[in-house]
Design an enzyme around this catalytic site. Structure first.
Site, PDB file in Angstrom:
ATOM      1  N   GLU A  35      -3.730  -1.812  -4.935  1.00 12.60           N
ATOM      2  CA  GLU A  35      -2.586  -2.428  -4.267  1.00 12.60           C
ATOM      3  C   GLU A  35      -1.661  -3.065  -5.290  1.00 12.60           C
ATOM      4  O   GLU A  35      -2.100  -3.507  -6.357  1.00 12.60           O
ATOM      5  CB  GLU A  35      -3.031  -3.509  -3.266  1.00 12.60           C
TER       6      GLU A  35
ATOM      7  N   ASN B 239       0.856  -6.120  -4.817  1.00 11.66           N
ATOM      8  CA  ASN B 239       1.242  -7.136  -3.837  1.00 11.66           C
ATOM      9  C   ASN B 239       2.550  -7.809  -4.243  1.00 11.66           C
ATOM     10  O   ASN B 239       2.621  -8.487  -5.266  1.00 11.66           O
ATOM     11  CB  ASN B 239       0.138  -8.187  -3.722  1.00 11.66           C
TER      12      ASN B 239
ATOM     13  N   ARG C  99      -7.787  -9.368  -9.436  1.00 15.36           N
ATOM     14  CA  ARG C  99      -6.392  -9.691  -9.156  1.00 15.36           C
ATOM     15  C   ARG C  99      -5.716 -10.049 -10.482  1.00 15.36           C
ATOM     16  O   ARG C  99      -6.103 -10.993 -11.160  1.00 15.36           O
ATOM     17  CB  ARG C  99      -6.292 -10.851  -8.163  1.00 15.36           C
TER      18      ARG C  99
ATOM     19  N   LYS D  53      -8.045   1.187   6.114  1.00 11.65           N
ATOM     20  CA  LYS D  53      -7.371  -0.108   6.244  1.00 11.65           C
ATOM     21  C   LYS D  53      -5.942   0.080   6.733  1.00 11.65           C
ATOM     22  O   LYS D  53      -5.327   1.132   6.518  1.00 11.65           O
ATOM     23  CB  LYS D  53      -7.373  -0.847   4.908  1.00 11.65           C
TER      24      LYS D  53
ATOM     25  N   ASP E 225      -4.129  -5.308  -7.661  1.00 13.34           N
ATOM     26  CA  ASP E 225      -5.577  -5.302  -7.456  1.00 13.34           C
ATOM     27  C   ASP E 225      -6.170  -4.068  -8.117  1.00 13.34           C
ATOM     28  O   ASP E 225      -5.711  -2.939  -7.869  1.00 13.34           O
ATOM     29  CB  ASP E 225      -5.907  -5.302  -5.963  1.00 13.34           C
TER      30      ASP E 225
ATOM     31  N   LYS F 117       0.814  -1.212   0.000  1.00 16.55           N
ATOM     32  CA  LYS F 117       0.000   0.000   0.000  1.00 16.55           C
ATOM     33  C   LYS F 117       0.852   1.268   0.000  1.00 16.55           C
ATOM     34  O   LYS F 117       0.297   2.369   0.104  1.00 16.55           O
ATOM     35  CB  LYS F 117      -0.953  -0.011   1.199  1.00 16.55           C
TER      36      LYS F 117
ATOM     37  N   ARG G 283     -12.522 -11.107  -8.338  1.00 21.03           N
ATOM     38  CA  ARG G 283     -12.976 -11.550  -7.021  1.00 21.03           C
ATOM     39  C   ARG G 283     -14.176 -10.706  -6.614  1.00 21.03           C
ATOM     40  O   ARG G 283     -14.091  -9.479  -6.586  1.00 21.03           O
ATOM     41  CB  ARG G 283     -11.840 -11.427  -6.005  1.00 21.03           C
TER      42      ARG G 283
ATOM     43  N   ARG H 147     -15.854  -6.512   1.065  1.00 25.54           N
ATOM     44  CA  ARG H 147     -14.505  -6.994   0.777  1.00 25.54           C
ATOM     45  C   ARG H 147     -14.591  -8.221  -0.128  1.00 25.54           C
ATOM     46  O   ARG H 147     -15.388  -9.119   0.114  1.00 25.54           O
ATOM     47  CB  ARG H 147     -13.777  -7.360   2.068  1.00 25.54           C
TER      48      ARG H 147
END
Length: 316
Positions: free
Chosen positions: A283, A285, A212, A162, A274, A127, A226, A234
């Site tokens: 994000e 990752n 994703r 978050k 994401d 993040k 997702r 979420r």
């Protein structure tokens, strides 16, 4: 090419063999005849310029619940001399223990390839790294200041708050446009986490899915969409979301085209980004990305094989 690989990851007993990306990578390595070892980051030992660890040779892995792996006896391996590639795959929290692991693995430079590169992982937490690409992000704030959050929420309405170094959708909260409980939530975040937290405008398009996208050495390997489970906003699979097949939108392809060269240059071989609503990057990752099992199930692809091929090219 025959490789000797050491996988730094969480205990094998607790993994989800149906969806765990590290397990998929181990299965793929086994199919290729690679020599694979498993070890815990807490076992790393540095002395006199050498980095060693107690590790178990992986005798087999298979998708059979209760019998999904078998280890050999624990042995001490020199990660510089005995191993060709280390996969740094333990899950966050991204805390001092995690950072210390990257500092130790960094000392393998010039001897053993570490995937993902520990220097880049340390300097690109999910993040924070994403802040380098504001043109693709929704309105975002990183702060600990309640007044700043109140001002942000007054301007943008519903927001999501978050932890800056959380994972798996844990402790992600939505505050509606009326701002109810905003003060209490900011107070709680300030007491639980020492670092700032992230605030973003809530995107109603998350109901359409949180995509994703996996990139392997900077190239798109595949994607899944997702979607949130009932009663949730979420969409993380770890909190009840579900996956469906997905293609990239032109905007998502643009995002990948911009990110790809930078990921490659930083030695970030296995990355999951994401994107919400086909356009908003939230994000990047790099610590322990996942999603390849679902992607391969929908696309009949071999993302784990693509990752090993990228590693082999790097070693060559």
């Amino acid at each position: 090419m025959t490789l000797r690989a050491a996988v730094q990851m969480d205990p094998m007993d607790g993994i989800n063999i149906a969806g765990d990306s590290s397990f998929a990578l181990m299965l793929s390595a086994q199919e290729r005849g690679y020599e694979v070892y498993h070890y815990d980051v807490r076992g790393l030992t540095w002395e006199a310029g050498r980095l060693t660890t107690k590790a178990h040779r992986v005798l087999y892995v298979k998708r059979e619940a209760g019998n999904h792996y078998r280890f050999g006896e624990a042995v001490t391996i020199d990660l510089g001399r005995d191993i060709d590639v280390v996969l740094m795959r333990q899950d966050p929290p991204f805390d001092l223990g995690y950072l210390t692991g990257t500092w130790l693995l960094e000392r393998l430079a010039g001897e053993t390839l570490v995937v993902n590169d520990p220097v880049s992982v340390r300097n690109a937490p999910e993040k924070v790294f994403v802040l380098d690409f504001p043109e693709f992000m929704p309105p975002t704030m990183v702060t600990r200041d309640l007044d700043a959050v109140k001002d942000f929420q007054a301007r943008y309405g519903a927001v999501v708050i978050k932890p800056l170094h959380g994972n798996g959708g844990k402790a992600v909260f939505r505050i509606d446009a009326d701002g109810a409980n905003l003060g209490a939530l900011v107070e709680m975040f300030g007491q639980v986490w020492p670092e700032p937290f992230m605030v973003q405008q809530f995107l109603p398009s998350v109901a359409q899915g949180d995509k994703r996208i996996v990139l392997v050495d900077g190239e798109v390997a595949g994607a899944i969409n997702r979607k949130p489970g009932e009663g949730e906003f979420r969409s993380n699979l770890a909190v009840g979301g579900y996956a469906e097949a997905a293609e990239l939108t032109p905007r998502e392809q643009e995002i990948c085209d911009v990110l790809g060269p930078q990921l490659r240059e930083r030695g970030l071989i296995f990355v999951g980004i994401d994107v919400i609503g086909g356009e908003w990057l939230t994000e990047i990752n790099v610590t322990s990305p996942t999603g390849i099992v679902a992607i391969d199930r929908f696309n009949n692809s071999d993302t784990a094989g693509m990752i090993w091929d990228a590693i082999a090219r790097r070693l060559a």
